[in-house]
Design an enzyme around this catalytic site. Structure first.
Site, PDB file in Angstrom:
ATOM      1  N   PHE A 529      54.758  27.042  55.815  1.00  0.00           N
ATOM      2  CA  PHE A 529      53.953  28.625  55.806  1.00  0.00           C
ATOM      3  C   PHE A 529      54.632  29.244  55.226  1.00  0.00           C
ATOM      4  O   PHE A 529      54.498  30.932  55.575  1.00  0.00           O
ATOM      5  CB  PHE A 529      54.617  28.438  56.882  1.00  0.00           C
ATOM      6  CG  PHE A 529      54.755  27.450  58.256  1.00  0.00           C
ATOM      7  CD1 PHE A 529      53.987  27.725  58.987  1.00  0.00           C
ATOM      8  CD2 PHE A 529      55.556  26.682  58.394  1.00  0.00           C
ATOM      9  CE1 PHE A 529      53.501  26.616  59.750  1.00  0.00           C
ATOM     10  CE2 PHE A 529      55.277  25.885  59.424  1.00  0.00           C
ATOM     11  CZ  PHE A 529      53.928  25.863  60.258  1.00  0.00           C
ATOM     12  N   VAL A 532      59.405  29.817  49.179  1.00  0.00           N
ATOM     13  CA  VAL A 532      60.443  30.069  49.959  1.00  0.00           C
ATOM     14  C   VAL A 532      61.512  30.854  48.027  1.00  0.00           C
ATOM     15  O   VAL A 532      61.144  30.958  47.117  1.00  0.00           O
ATOM     16  CB  VAL A 532      60.882  28.434  49.750  1.00  0.00           C
ATOM     17  CG1 VAL A 532      62.351  28.521  50.065  1.00  0.00           C
ATOM     18  CG2 VAL A 532      60.561  28.261  51.289  1.00  0.00           C
ATOM     19  N   ASP A 643      56.987  15.036  59.198  1.00  0.00           N
ATOM     20  CA  ASP A 643      56.543  15.384  57.675  1.00  0.00           C
ATOM     21  C   ASP A 643      57.563  15.302  56.524  1.00  0.00           C
ATOM     22  O   ASP A 643      57.823  15.531  55.571  1.00  0.00           O
ATOM     23  CB  ASP A 643      55.833  16.164  57.683  1.00  0.00           C
ATOM     24  CG  ASP A 643      55.024  17.167  56.469  1.00  0.00           C
ATOM     25  OD1 ASP A 643      54.074  16.318  55.952  1.00  0.00           O
ATOM     26  OD2 ASP A 643      55.135  18.181  56.089  1.00  0.00           O
TER      27      ASP A 643
END
Ligand SMILES: *[C@@H]1O[C@H](CO)[C@@H](O)[C@H](O)[C@H]1NC(C)=O
Ligand SMILES: *[C@@H]1O[C@H](CO)[C@@H](O)[C@H](O)[C@H]1NC(C)=O
Ligand SMILES: *[C@@H]1O[C@H](CO)[C@@H](O)[C@H](O)[C@H]1NC(C)=O
Ligand SMILES: *[C@@H]1O[C@H](CO)[C@@H](O)[C@H](O)[C@H]1NC(C)=O
Ligand SMILES: *[C@@H]1O[C@H](CO)[C@@H](O)[C@H](O)[C@H]1NC(C)=O
Ligand SMILES: *[C@@H]1O[C@H](CO)[C@@H](O)[C@H](O)[C@H]1NC(C)=O
Ligand SMILES: *[C@@H]1O[C@H](CO)[C@@H](O)[C@H](O)[C@H]1NC(C)=O
Length: 834
Positions: A529, A532, A643
């Site tokens: 998404f 990081v 996932d």
């Protein structure tokens, strides 16, 4: 013989002969009449015969699935010409054409209607693909005509869409009028070969939806269509032919695509266990999918926060600001006034993750790359934007350039390609200066200073509150230990006014300064998404910050999901979340920082994998298994991770594994143990067959992913990587082949240098293979896995795993978040240089 005689002859035949319809063919002497038995293809897949749709009493000749309930009709012969009674007869006529006759009428109702000199002995046959073919009856059996060239509303495997210049065939799919009337309806799906080819869904002659361009692996406008192992996608783009087909790789999978009566293009697959059709993908789905929703020079960005979905491209402004302000984007955008775009230090601004504008008007040059594309575009003052053509192939092949309006662009959260927009130097300067932090950090600092005064005032109250919370948390082991955490931080780090349950909220400014304004030096990697970052709080505590990409509208649900989930979970083998930050468009998750990064960065790295000896690897395997067991059984919730993969396992300073990334996890209540989803998410190579194909997930689909991961840890190879000895297999298939020959030890990572017990390794391989068995019910549960790993028991023998035959395609381990199966192996037939 004239048609009237031909009909008489058929009638005579009806009375004089008794024939059996056990075959799949029609000849002059062997025809079918209404209310007779139907023709059935050799493998009993499709039937051909007379039918009446829904509530209609009209009779049509059509093809439907023979064994699937519901009489799903995939092709209709006389779709615009129904027979009103039961007198129809389908036969080969005197000229060799397949024709449909009706009582008392000399002319056929429908006919293949091709001119054939002297081939009156042709034979019509229904094939297992659903194709009805008319063949020359001589030894050559040439195909004279086929129903696949005259599609109705259904697109089957091995049938294509598009034009063939040589044969003059244009395969276009058109909707029925209504469920009662298979006549040509208003919606059609066709290939538009102009500029750079795209599929278009039209309503009449008005474009409704556009597939976007073929990026080399998928259609840009169908995000669900990631590389996959179920379909063999073939895009042909030559001087003679522009076509696309999406064929099942294994004939046991039943799939069809339909242009339905409501103007939706849907792809469905049949789930035999559930006895229902699953929506694989469909389009258009959301307002941004509709052609030109935002007008020219604007792009559409789905926004769940309620903002207007249309935005002008950089350098443009709304053409009708008033309409724009009431959320009518149809007029689109125009260049900001007084802009010179010619030889005036102009440049390009990249708009990422885009479905590029309509390419039917684009200039295409397949001989140059993106860099040359930019040069070419900058040299020509009328060039407004450029992008690469096949953007999924290596670094992109070919050049698309737009010289007029940019129509029907939209953005995606996780797919799409880069589009470069020409802007003047002022816009360029504005763009580079723009940036969230410069705008927000300063006011935030002021707010923090003011807040300090306020915080002193509430300090007494806080003491009281905290004491109460401590008591509560101590009573609840699963709950994130807030008190400990809070003590380790300065008061200023947390926004006390915005607590969400027991999860601390951080100020954006805190996170910004901890990560040096999200500098690229602090970037640890790129998650599904968004990026990081590593950060250090004022008190020296190291954190990892997962910053949801600003454009990730669709990430919000997952974001909340992840917050709620992790806040409630605590285990030695799960990564710990410290808090979150939601401010304006920013959404972030704050985690404990794990210095050794993710497992994949070590086991798949030539230079680092020897850091993990067998003992350590076994510990890691056991740790992951315990973490998963906790998710499945031991926590108060039942969590399916969905996932699990090497890059989602992080390692702490002592190489203890911690499972991370719960963005796609599902929580089950009570006794529920499995579910179905229309949005299949996950990662290539780790998805179990039932999940990838049917969206059916359960703890056993996690077990499958665990099995793959286990084999990867033992071998040091990615499941997706190419196995030179057996190029048609992936890792799982390769291990299985060797296991069957008692040679499984050959797969063990050489970096282990023989410092292991064969017995232990074999046991682990066996557990890995048991976990990836094709049938979910045969796979062990996580608790069985843990006990097998830890105890001396005799283990069962594994059966053949799923997906051992896969075509290998390099790279790409990204998760598919926007739906569908993201598994490799696309065949591209592409001749560049149109
Ligand atoms: C059509 O054929 C049937 C018998 O085959 C006959 O009884 C009927 O009169 C015919 N109708 C016409 C309009 O010719
Ligand atoms: C067959 O084709 C001819 C010429 O293209 C056309 O005039 C005729 O209507 C067609 N007949 C049928 C039954 O489709
Ligand atoms: C097709 O479009 C026409 C014109 O817009 C409309 O009158 C008609 O009802 C539509 N037919 C169907 C089946 O939707
Ligand atoms: C995929 O389709 C192409 C063209 O139809 C065919 O040549 C190729 O053999 C197919 N590959 C597989 C794995 O089915
Ligand atoms: C196709 O799938 C069926 C059922 O999953 C399996 O039994 C068969 O072996 C597969 N065939 C091939 C060629 O992979
Ligand atoms: C067409 O497909 C859409 C999306 O799957 C579905 O919602 C709609 O009901 C379908 N319409 C018909 C008539 O089947
Ligand atoms: C710019 O591109 C357009 C469209 O291809 C072309 O007609 C025109 O001649 C080009 N201009 C220059 C200066 O190359």
């Amino acid at each position: 013989m004239n048609p009237a005689k031909s009909f008489l002859r058929i009638l005579l035949f009806l009375f004089l002969s008794h024939f059996s319809l056990s075959t799949d063919t029609i000849t002059q002497d062997h025809f079918i009449k209404d209310n007779d038995e139907v023709l059935v293809s050799d493998g009993k897949t499709f039937a051909l015969g007379f039918f009446s749709p829904a509530t209609s009493r009209n009779r049509y000749v059509g093809i439907w699935y023979y064994q699937i309930p519901g009489n799903i009709v995939v092709w209709v012969a006389n779709r615009n010409n129904p027979i009103k009674d039961n007198s129809g007869i389908l036969s080969v006529d005197s000229r060799g054409n397949l024709a449909l006759f009706q009582r008392n009428q000399t002319l056929p109702v429908w006919s293949t209607n091709i001119s054939m000199a002297g081939s009156r002995d042709s034979v019509a046959q229904i094939l297992d693909t659903g194709n009805l073919v008319l063949l020359q009856s001589d030894a050559r059996k040439d195909i004279l005509w086929q129903s696949f060239d005259y599609p109705t509303n259904t697109w089957l495997s091995f049938q294509s869409l598009g034009v063939n210049v040589r044969t003059g065939v244009n395969r276009v799919y058109t909707s029925w009028n209504s469920p009662d009337d298979p006549g040509v309806g208003n919606y059609s799906l066709r290939m538009n070969p102009s500029g750079f080819p795209q599929m278009f869904l039209y309503q009449g002659s008005t474009p409704l939806w556009r597939s976007g361009t073929w990026t080399g692996q998928r259609w840009n406008g169908i995000p669900e269509m990631t590389k996959n192992f179920i379909f063999n996608d073939t895009f042909v783009n030559t001087d003679d032919e522009v076509s696309f087909s999406s064929d099942v790789r294994n004939a046991s999978i039943i799939s069809r695509a339909v242009v339905n009566e409501t103007g939706v293009f849907q792809r469905l697959t049949w789930n035999n266990e559930a006895q229902r059709w699953i929506d694989f993908y469909s389009a258009p789905k959301e307002s941004c999918d509709f052609y030109g929703h935002c007008g020219p020079n604007a792009y559409c960005k789905p926004d769940i926060t309620g903002d207007f979905e249309c935005s002008c491209f950089p350098g443009f402004e709304p053409k009708l600001p008033q309409a724009w302000s009431i959320r009518d984007g149809a007029a689109g955008c125009v260049r900001k006034s007084a802009v010179s775009l010619c030889g005036n230090k102009e440049g390009f601004i990249k708009v990422p993750q885009v479905k590029v504008p309509d390419t039917s008007v684009a200039h295409v040059d397949m001989t140059i790359d993106l860099k040359q594309c930019k040069e070419k575009c900058s040299r020509n003052c009328s060039c407004m934007a450029y992008a690469s053509a096949y953007s999924d192939i290596d670094r992109g092949i070919g050049c698309l350039a737009w010289h007029g309006d940019l129509v029907d662009a939209r953005t995606y959260t996780h797919t799409g390609q880069d589009l470069y927009i020409r802007v003047d130097k002022d816009e360029l300067a504005r763009h580079t200066k723009k940036g969230l932090l410069q705008k927000k950090a300063v006011p935030a600092v002021i707010i923090v200073s003011l807040a300090v005064a306020f915080l002193i005032l509430v300090a007494l109250l806080r003491c009281f509150v905290r004491r109460q919370k401590r008591t509560r948390i101590r009573n609840n082991e699963d709950m994130f230990s807030l008190a400990t955490f809070e003590d380790s931080l300065g008061v200023k780090e947390i926004d006390e006014t915005r607590r969400n349950g027991d999860l601390p909220f951080f100020h954006l400014s805190t996170i910004a300064s901890a990560t040096s304004n999200f500098s690229s030096d602090n970037k640890l990697g790129q998650g599904g998404f968004g990026p990081v970052y590593k950060g250090v709080l004022l008190n020296g505590k190291e954190i990892a910050v997962k910053r949801l990409s600003k454009y990730s509208g669709q990430g919000v649900e997952e974001f909340k999901n992840e917050i709620m989930l992790i806040a409630k979970l605590q285990h030695r083998n799960l990564v710990r979340m410290l808090g979150c930050c939601i401010e304006g468009e920013e959404k972030m998750l704050i985690y404990e920082f794990l210095p050794n990064k993710s497992l994949d960065s070590i086991i798949f790295d030539e230079s680092k994998r020897s850091l993990l000896d067998w003992t350590k690897r076994l510990e890691i395997i056991c740790g992951i298994a315990r973490g998963m067991l906790y998710l499945h059984q031991d926590s108060r919730l039942r969590v399916i991770h969905r996932d699990l993969k090497a890059s989602n396992v992080l390692l702490d300073a002592t190489m203890n594994p911690k499972i991370s990334d719960f963005g796609m996890a599902r929580i089950f209540g009570g006794d529920q143990t499995e579910g179905d989803t229309k949005r299949v998410v996950g990662t290539y190579g780790y998805m179990s067959p039932e999940y990838a194909m049917h969206g059916h997930f359960s703890m056993k689909s996690d077990v499958y992913s665990f099995g793959v991961l286990l084999l990867e840890i033992i071998t040091g190879k990615k499941n997706s990587s190419y196995v030179p000895d057996s190029p048609s297999l992936n890792l799982v298939g390769h291990v299985w082949e060797l296991w069957k020959e008692d040679k499984a030890m050959e797969v063990v990572d050489l970096a282990l240098g023989g410092s292991y017990s064969n017995e232990e390794v074999l046991k682990c391989i066996r557990i890995g293979l048991l976990s990836v068995q094709e049938h979910a019910t045969h796979r062990p549960t996580m608790s069985t896995v843990v006990s097998m790993l830890c105890n001396e028991t005799t283990l069962p023998s594994p059966e053949q795993p799923a997906f051992i035959e896969q075509k290998i395609h390099k790279g790409d381990e990204r998760s598919s978040r926007e739906g569908a199966n993201s598994v490799n192996g696309v065949t591209i037939t592409m001749v560049l240089g149109r």
